[in-house]
Design a protein around this motif. Structure first.
Motif, PDB file in Angstrom:
ATOM      1  N   ARG A  60      27.682 -32.804 -82.805  1.00 30.69           N
ATOM      2  CA  ARG A  60      27.705 -34.146 -82.242  1.00 30.69           C
ATOM      3  C   ARG A  60      26.544 -34.423 -81.292  1.00 30.69           C
ATOM      4  N   ARG A  61      25.643 -33.460 -81.179  1.00 33.17           N
ATOM      5  CA  ARG A  61      24.470 -33.724 -80.351  1.00 33.17           C
ATOM      6  C   ARG A  61      23.557 -34.690 -81.095  1.00 33.17           C
ATOM      7  N   PRO A  62      23.016 -35.673 -80.401  1.00 32.22           N
ATOM      8  CA  PRO A  62      22.118 -36.626 -81.076  1.00 32.22           C
ATOM      9  C   PRO A  62      20.954 -35.917 -81.746  1.00 32.22           C
ATOM     10  N   THR A  70      35.354 -25.660 -81.705  1.00 33.86           N
ATOM     11  CA  THR A  70      34.908 -26.486 -80.577  1.00 33.86           C
ATOM     12  C   THR A  70      33.392 -26.373 -80.386  1.00 33.86           C
ATOM     13  N   THR A 104      31.727 -28.510 -82.972  1.00 34.39           N
ATOM     14  CA  THR A 104      31.817 -29.935 -82.627  1.00 34.39           C
ATOM     15  C   THR A 104      30.743 -30.294 -81.605  1.00 34.39           C
ATOM     16  N   LYS A 105      30.597 -29.432 -80.589  1.00 32.92           N
ATOM     17  CA  LYS A 105      29.591 -29.697 -79.563  1.00 32.92           C
ATOM     18  C   LYS A 105      28.193 -29.750 -80.171  1.00 32.92           C
ATOM     19  N   ASP A 135      25.244 -24.844 -72.012  1.00 30.78           N
ATOM     20  CA  ASP A 135      26.453 -25.068 -71.214  1.00 30.78           C
ATOM     21  C   ASP A 135      26.175 -24.807 -69.740  1.00 30.78           C
TER      22      ASP A 135
END
Lengths: 284, 317
Positions: free
Chosen positions: A14-16, A7, A10-11, A91
């Motif tokens: 997937r950040r631009p 997870t 993924t975070k 976060d």
């Protein structure tokens, strides 16, 4: 633990900014290598990277370590500090940390998962820069076995560096190896960045702290009066990995010391981070 | 049988500041329990301690009979919204739900996505990045996240912040439905009407301390005014004014407003009927708001320490 790592990956992926970073880490070496090639070849000098740069004409793969030396002193330090300082603090800045921790998730495992992801992202960045440069060099100059001139003892503090040859396969492999050494050499940055990230509620503070600590280490390392105490600084053996391209060796005592010192800094900082994060009141 | 939530002598200090002070309350299964207090009363801090996000300075919090610690397995049985519902902004609503669920060790196939999406009511936007959501959409997605695991207990800290009246009503209905299903809800708010319409029980907190606790009906019934409409206003005024628990009687429209120090509506009705007066209507006027203000006034004045405690207690940090 695996689910947490997945997870967190993924975070991060997937950040631009990750896509922009990939473009940058590929584009910058390609641009620099594209600018090579003008001017006459220069002889090898001990203690400088001119020799390595000179070898690029013989085999473009050498552009990888040649650029890595340039970028590892600042750009990659910033990236390492960025990935490390971002772990918990991002976060926290999104207000998402409390939602991660109202699940039956051990804080220790969460922090270790985030650290694993940060390490992997740093390693991927260093690999990308190195192989992008090596690839661009290979395209521009071609690939071939290289002959690396030795250095007489008289010119190298009484230590002779023998002449040796590197096959093309060895060149590619050593690119990956030096990328790993450089990444492991950022152990202190990673540990301190994660520690600061557990303390700060905004990533900028944690990132700046980690980079600042590395720069401070470099400054102390440059002051001779500190004598042998400098051996314990994370930057002291920062360039030991270069032996893989100026000597016919995969590993040296200085590389070992670099790994050991950074592993120690990492262990201390991560222990402190875990201790603090387990006890921390989560407000964000 | 142990309560779903037990808070015993909970105290939380931040340095010199005491945000929660010896707070105790107990929530039984199926109750919709309100944590009521002004901003800075310590409600959020108490709920953070309950969820294992903050460590109590002293005292204990238990969920399902087990003392809460960070990462407690009991948290798997709880859904929560603590302050704003927050998400990873660059991910879609759906991916946020999935990552949150899987990070906690759940299998995505086991999540109650159908209910969650029905609650979120954001349709196709579930595939959009959360940073494009309005505050209301994020809050609804927060409800969806809280419900993914079919929780036995919902802890909702100011859950209607950012919602419009229609959305607030949806949330209220949802809470009632969950309570009807036997689930327990702990609900903090400084909106009195919200607590009055939603909760069966409540604890009133001010400056971190418990001021009152009980059923919402009992909290309302303790003080305030009653509006009566009768066939003979003049006689009714005289009868009511003579009662020892009545502090004032005044005209309002076709009826009378009666201020009561103690007693209940039934006492007033009995006195009027006993005097041969026909009672058309007899309704409580004060509701929770008046009761709340009376309780707040009774627990003032705050000193400098209390004021700083209030700043630390329920405000966003």
């Amino acid at each position: 633990m695996i689910a947490l790592v997945r997870t967190e990956f993924t975070k991060s992926l997937r950040r631009p900014r990750t896509l922009l970073l990939v473009l940058f880490l590929v584009g910058l070496p390609v641009l620099i290598v594209a600018g090579f090639g003008s001017g006459p070849p220069r002889p090898r000098d001990v203690g400088d990277d001119v020799g390595t740069f000179r070898l690029i004409r013989d085999s473009g793969v050498v552009a990888g370590p040649a650029l890595l030396r340039r970028l590892a002193t600042f750009l990659l330090v910033v990236l390492a500090g960025w990935f490390a300082g971002d772990t918990v603090a991002s976060d926290a800045s999104w207000g998402n940390l409390r939602y991660l921790l109202i699940r039956p998730v051990s804080r220790v495992r969460l922090l270790l998962a985030k650290t694993t992801v940060a390490f992997t992202m740093i390693f991927a960045s260093v690999l990308l820069v190195t192989y992008a440069a090596a690839g661009a060099g290979a395209v521009k100059f071609g690939v071939a076995p290289i002959h690396v001139d030795g250095v007489p003892a008289a010119l190298n503090a009484g230590i002779e560096i023998p002449t040796f040859d590197l096959t093309v396969a060895e060149q590619w492999l050593r690119c990956g190896l030096v990328a790993l050494y450089v990444t492991l050499g950022f152990g202190a940055v990673l540990g301190l960045g994660v520690l600061f990230s557990t303390v700060a509620d905004q990533p900028t503070g944690a990132v700046a702290g980690a980079i600042g600590a590395y720069i401070a280490s470099g400054i102390f390392d440059g002051i001779a009066i500190f004598g042998s105490a400098r051996n314990a600084l994370p930057t002291h053996y920062a360039e030991a990995w270069r032996a893989c391209f100026i000597e016919d060796r995969w590993f040296t005592a200085d590389i070992g010391r670099s790994l050991l010192v950074n592993a120690a800094w990492f262990a201390v900082a991560i222990t402190a981070a875990l201790w603090w994060f387990r006890r921390k009141d989560i407000h964000s | 049988m142990s309560a779903v939530v037990e808070v015993e002598g909970l105290t939380k200090r931040f340095g010199e500041v005491t945000a929660v002070d010896e707070l105790s309350f107990r929530v039984e299964q199926g109750q919709v329990y309100g944590l009521l207090g002004p901003n800075g009363a310590g409600k959020t801090t108490a709920l953070r301690c309950l969820m294992g996000l903050e460590r109590p300075s002293t005292g204990r919090t238990r969920l399902f009979g087990t003392e809460v610690a960070p990462g407690s397995p009991e948290l798997f049985r709880v859904g929560a919204i603590i302050e704003q519902a927050s998400f990873v902004p660059h991910l879609s609503g759906l991916r946020n739900l999935r990552l949150w669920w899987e990070a906690g060790g759940g299998r995505w196939a086991d999540a109650d996505l159908e209910t969650a999406l029905a609650v979120a009511q954001i349709d196709d936007a579930i595939d959009r990045k959360v940073k494009t959501y309005s505050q209301g959409m994020q809050q609804r997605l927060g409800f969806a996240r809280a419900l993914l695991g079919r929780p036995e207990l919902l802890v909702l800290d100011e859950p209607t912040n950012g919602l419009d009246p229609a959305e607030i009503r949806v949330v209220r209905d949802l809470i009632h439905r969950l309570a009807d299903e036997g689930r327990t809800v702990v609900f903090s708010s400084h909106h009195l009407s919200e607590v009055e319409q939603t909760c069966s029980h409540a604890v009133v907190v001010n400056h971190g301390r418990r001021v009152a606790e009980g059923t919402v009906a009992s909290l309302i019934g303790g003080a305030g005014s009653v509006h009566v409409e009768v066939d003979d206003v003049a006689r009714a005024r005289a009868v009511l004014a003579a009662l020892p628990e009545v502090t004032s009687v005044s005209s309002q429209g076709l009826g009378l407003n009666v201020e009561q120090r103690t007693g209940s509506r039934a006492d007033l009705g009995a006195a009027l009927v006993g005097a041969g007066i026909r009672v058309e209507t007899l309704t409580t006027q004060n509701r929770l708001e008046e009761a709340f203000l009376v309780l707040m006034q009774a627990t003032e004045p705050p000193g400098p320490t209390d004021r700083s405690a209030a700043q630390h207690g329920g405000t966003s940090r």
